[in-house]
Enzyme design. Structure first.
Site, PDB file in Angstrom:
ATOM      1  N   THR A   1       0.337  -1.217  -0.102  1.00  0.00           N
ATOM      2  CA  THR A   1      -0.141   0.246  -0.340  1.00  0.00           C
ATOM      3  C   THR A   1       0.909   1.089  -0.189  1.00  0.00           C
ATOM      4  O   THR A   1       0.136   2.278  -0.092  1.00  0.00           O
ATOM      5  CB  THR A   1      -1.178   0.384   1.515  1.00  0.00           C
ATOM      6  OG1 THR A   1      -0.705  -0.198   2.445  1.00  0.00           O
ATOM      7  CG2 THR A   1      -1.954  -1.036   1.308  1.00  0.00           C
ATOM      8  N   CYS A   2       1.827   1.018   0.180  1.00  0.00           N
ATOM      9  CA  CYS A   2       2.906   2.407   0.632  1.00  0.00           C
ATOM     10  C   CYS A   2       3.211   2.579  -0.681  1.00  0.00           C
ATOM     11  O   CYS A   2       3.840   3.641  -0.882  1.00  0.00           O
ATOM     12  CB  CYS A   2       4.065   1.852   1.330  1.00  0.00           C
ATOM     13  SG  CYS A   2       3.957   1.525   2.968  1.00  0.00           S
ATOM     14  N   LEU A   3       3.650   2.047  -1.730  1.00  0.00           N
ATOM     15  CA  LEU A   3       4.391   1.886  -3.136  1.00  0.00           C
ATOM     16  C   LEU A   3       2.825   1.881  -4.147  1.00  0.00           C
ATOM     17  O   LEU A   3       2.924   2.280  -5.322  1.00  0.00           O
ATOM     18  CB  LEU A   3       4.829   1.044  -3.264  1.00  0.00           C
ATOM     19  CG  LEU A   3       6.120   0.633  -2.683  1.00  0.00           C
ATOM     20  CD1 LEU A   3       7.013   0.213  -3.247  1.00  0.00           C
ATOM     21  CD2 LEU A   3       6.905   2.018  -2.430  1.00  0.00           C
TER      22      LEU A   3
END
Length: 814
Positions: free
Chosen positions: A779-781
């Protein structure tokens, strides 16, 4: 005794064609000045011409044939014979500063000697330093302890004519004289008095003004010494402790008249910087500082002079001032018009492969905003109301330019444009949001940044532990980068933080927790619950709620929550009207509207039975409260029904929740650097702006935009797996699409501008695992790891599992 200066005037009995009387002024240095006056001019007019550079004109007097002439008498009433000799003298008086007069006289004496012995001029710097250092003992003596004594002391330098002597030598073609005078004059730039030097520096303003005037007249305003004196004068005038000298002999307009030329000069320089696109930051900053200093002093004195009176508003310097302000308005109007003409071309160049040169307007951006801010400040004065309309009309005519200018301003200069918030209706949402967000702290992540604030919570104790990490933390810690992790889970990074924000805000605004009430017609829009007192910790949780809202705004995370207009207006310090409660309480809004529309005779018949009392239900019981003292006995009539409705609304939405509002606002304001930033934040926005920033877009997900903002790694857009993937998504409900997006990015609510507002593009990457596995995400990317499923049915079945609520809220990989 102070020495007296003597001059002589000779009257010419022959009237000129223009009807004037000619006076020949013979100075002590043998120079002659011609003055032409009208017969009805007073003798005081003569003294005005003679004493323009003299602060204390009241000490001058005119005598003829041994008698003093009345200053208020007109020239024609004096009945002077032809070639009459008038003597102008300064009144002899005692002085508290005999040593100052001695030093000043020594300067004049040295000047006379230097005309025969050039080397004598080398004594000028020592005499000036001695003159300035002699101020030091005055602060130690009780009788001379006031700053007024310092002003009187420095005024001796002007009255003695020492300033003119030094400038005369500075303008000399003889280099040693010029160097000596330059060194002497520069002593006023940094008066080395060793004891309380600022006291002396503050009161050098009249001396600096006179020196500037004399040098500009002789050497021009491009002279280096003149510019250094002007810069020091600007610094002195900007000192908080500086106040112009006051005395019965000094007209209050004197300071404004003296500063006018400097204000005009700096306005011309700043406008020239804007026109040329000056890239020299040192020159730009210096010009802007001096522009602000001189114009601020002018504005301060216009306020104190109460220039609304006809006599002062018609004075020459006031006329010039109005013309100068209008000139700046016209200049910026033309500048913005040119900018708008070139803006479209520049955007095209920037979006194409061609190199786009930096537009000239960005080079002088700070100069433009400085002039605009000064014009806005002047438009607030009663004497310049017409200017207010002109500035508003200019901004309205160039809304595109103003919006672009706002968006282009960085945080370091945002203080210079706060005033534009009151014109928010002229700005596009992009500009209003930019202005508001710059009021929030900057999230730094470098060596100089504060340590990160780490939050480690258990999902089963989400609210209790989150409350402790946020509400019990120091405010400075909340201004740092936030790092959130869930206990016993590997996932970390921005994606986890976004999920945490959404989960906590969902709980805070959950109907089971009596903090907020949802609007009947929009369950995502909330206002304060007056019955929150059932929870003994409700006020603490209001602080927590405000902090979470502020942190979500600071981290630019949309949490799907919107504030009702009644709550937003109170946070913004604005009043609530009848139309503002339409969403929060439709029945009350409808009944009040009906009451206003009723026939007056029906309302006055007392058939409604209404009194100034509000009845409501609280905690299962019926209660009533008087809206005003004795309201139970005051009937509502056609004449007081508007007052009744106003009091009813205030009690329903303001009085009953004032404690809740105070604590909610306290939590929200703690995220801002100071209270002033919080005020400007809300002044910049309307309620729909705020809700778009906090709640995100309410529109359905645009599949075409979703596809356009997605990249592929290991796949191509025409691969069957990618075609199947988008086909499955298009067949899902909006709720399922939202869950898949949350699983993919931890973004539950898109920004107001859709996928383009996420900050980076989404990515579908080919997963290396077998087709039996479910998709995973980083999710961070914004990365979705999609296995290469062999059929459409397999793709659909796996994605259907993902969009189940209990699955979409967890992540397969960190």
């Amino acid at each position: 005794m102070a020495p007296s200066g003597v001059s002589a005037c000779e009257t010419d009995p022959v009237p000129h064609p223009s009807g004037t009387v000619q006076l020949l002024l013979r100075n002590m240095d043998s120079r002659t000045t011609v003055l032409r006056l009208r017969p009805w001019d007073t003798l005081d007019t003569v003294l005005h011409h003679l004493g323009e550079a003299i602060i204390r004109r009241g000490e001058l007097r005119v005598t003829y044939d041994g008698r003093e002439l009345p200053r208020e008498a007109m020239i024609s009433d004096l009945h002077l014979p032809p070639d009459a000799m008038l003597h102008v003298t300064s009144r002899l008086r005692s002085t508290r500063h005999p040593f100052a007069w001695a030093l000043a006289s020594a300067i004049v004496t040295v000047a006379r000697i230097a005309s025969r012995r050039p080397a004598a001029a080398n004594a000028f710097p020592k005499l000036i330093k001695c003159f300035l250092n002699t101020v030091k003992p005055l602060d130690k003596k009780k009788s001379f302890g006031s700053t007024g004594a310092v002003a009187e002391y420095l005024d001796v330098f002007l009255q003695s004519g020492a300033a003119k002597v030094l400038v005369h030598f500075y303008l000399s073609s003889y280099v040693p004289h010029r160097v000596a005078a330059d060194q002497a004059i520069r002593c006023f730039l940094h008066p080395d008095t060793r004891t309380r030097p600022n006291i002396v520096k503050v009161w050098t303003a009249p001396v600096l003004m006179e020196l500037c005037r004399l040098i500009a007249a002789g050497a021009g305003r491009g002279d280096l010494l003149y510019m250094d004196l002007r810069g020091t004068l600007a610094t002195v005038l900007s000192m908080p402790s500086w106040t112009p000298p006051r005395s019965p002999d000094l007209p209050p307009e004197w300071v404004a008249q003296q500063v006018c030329p400097f204000a005009k000069e700096m306005a011309q320089k700043v406008m020239a910087d804007i026109t040329r696109g000056n890239r020299n930051s040192v020159v730009l900053d210096r010009n802007l500082f001096e522009f602000n200093s001189f114009w601020s002093v002018m504005r301060r004195w216009v306020c104190e002079l109460s220039v609304g009176s006809a006599s002062r508003s018609e004075s020459p310097w006031m006329t010039w001032l109005s013309m100068a302000l209008m000139t700046m308005v016209r200049f910026l109007d033309g500048h913005m018009e040119q900018f708008e003409m070139g803006l479209q071309h520049w955007r095209w160049r920037a979006s194409s492969s061609a190199a786009a040169a930096t537009p000239r307007w960005t080079i002088a951006l700070h100069s433009v905003w400085t002039v605009l801010a000064e014009l806005d400040a002047w438009s607030e004065l009663n004497a310049f109301r017409e200017l207010c309309c002109k500035v508003r009309a200019m901004l309205l005519a160039h809304k595109t330019a103003v919006t672009s200018l706002v968006v282009s301003v960085g945080r370091e200069w945002i203080g210079n444009i706060r005033w534009i918030a009151k014109h928010r209706d002229l700005l596009a949402f992009e500009a209003r949001m930019h202005l508001a967000l710059t009021m929030l702290p900057v999230l730094g992540d470098g060596i100089d940044a504060p340590p990160r604030h780490e939050v480690l919570v258990d999902r089963s104790r989400l609210m209790d532990e989150s409350f402790g990490y946020i509400t019990l933390a120091a405010h400075e810690r909340l201004h740092a980068v936030l790092v959130v992790e869930f206990k016993h889970e590997q996932a970390t990074g921005p994606g986890v933080m976004r999920e945490w924000f959404c989960l906590v805000c969902r709980e805070l605004f959950n109907p089971r927790i009596p903090l907020f009430l949802a609007c009947p017609q929009d369950m995502r829009r909330f206002f304060l619950n007056p019955s929150s007192v059932v929870d003994p910790l409700h006020l603490w949780y209001y602080i927590f709620s405000g902090q979470m809202i502020g942190l979500a705004l600071m981290h630019k995370i949309q949490v799907g929550v919107s504030l009702d207009l009644t709550l937003f207006l109170q946070l913004a310090g604005r009043h609530i009207s009848l139309d503002d409660i339409a969403d929060a309480d439709p029945p009350l809004h409808a009944s009040c509207k009906k009451l206003l529309e009723m026939d007056p005779s029906l309302v006055d018949s007392d058939g409604l039975g209404l009194t100034f009392v509000r009845e409501f239900e609280a905690l299962g019981s019926r209660k009533s409260i008087e809206l005003i003292k004795g309201g139970n006995d005051i009937a509502v009539t056609s004449k007081n029904r508007c007052k009744y409705i106003h009091l009813l609304i205030q009690d329903s939405f303001v009085n009953c929740t004032k404690n809740q509002l105070a604590h909610f606002a306290e939590g929200l304001s703690s995220i801002f650097i100071n209270w002033e930033f919080s005020r400007v934040f809300f002044q910049s926005l309307d309620v729909e702006d705020f809700n778009q920033m906090l709640g995100g877009s309410k529109d359905t997900i645009d599949m075409n935009q979703w596809k356009a903002h997605t990249n592929y790694n290991g796949y191509r857009a025409r691969d069957c797996q990618i075609i199947w993937f988008w086909k499955v998504l298009e067949s899902m409900t909006v709720e399922q699409q939202t869950r898949l997006l949350f699983f993919w990015t931890a973004v539950k609510y898109l920004p107001f501008d859709g996928f383009s507002g996420l900050g980076s593009r989404l990515l579908i990457s080919r997963a290396s695992c077998s087709c039996d596995h479910l998709p995973t995400s980083h999710t961070c990317l914004y990365q979705l790891n999609l296995p290469a499923y062999a059929s459409f049915d397999m793709m659909q079945s796996r994605l259907q599992i993902i969009v189940q609520e209990h699955v979409s809220s967890s992540f397969g990989e960190p």
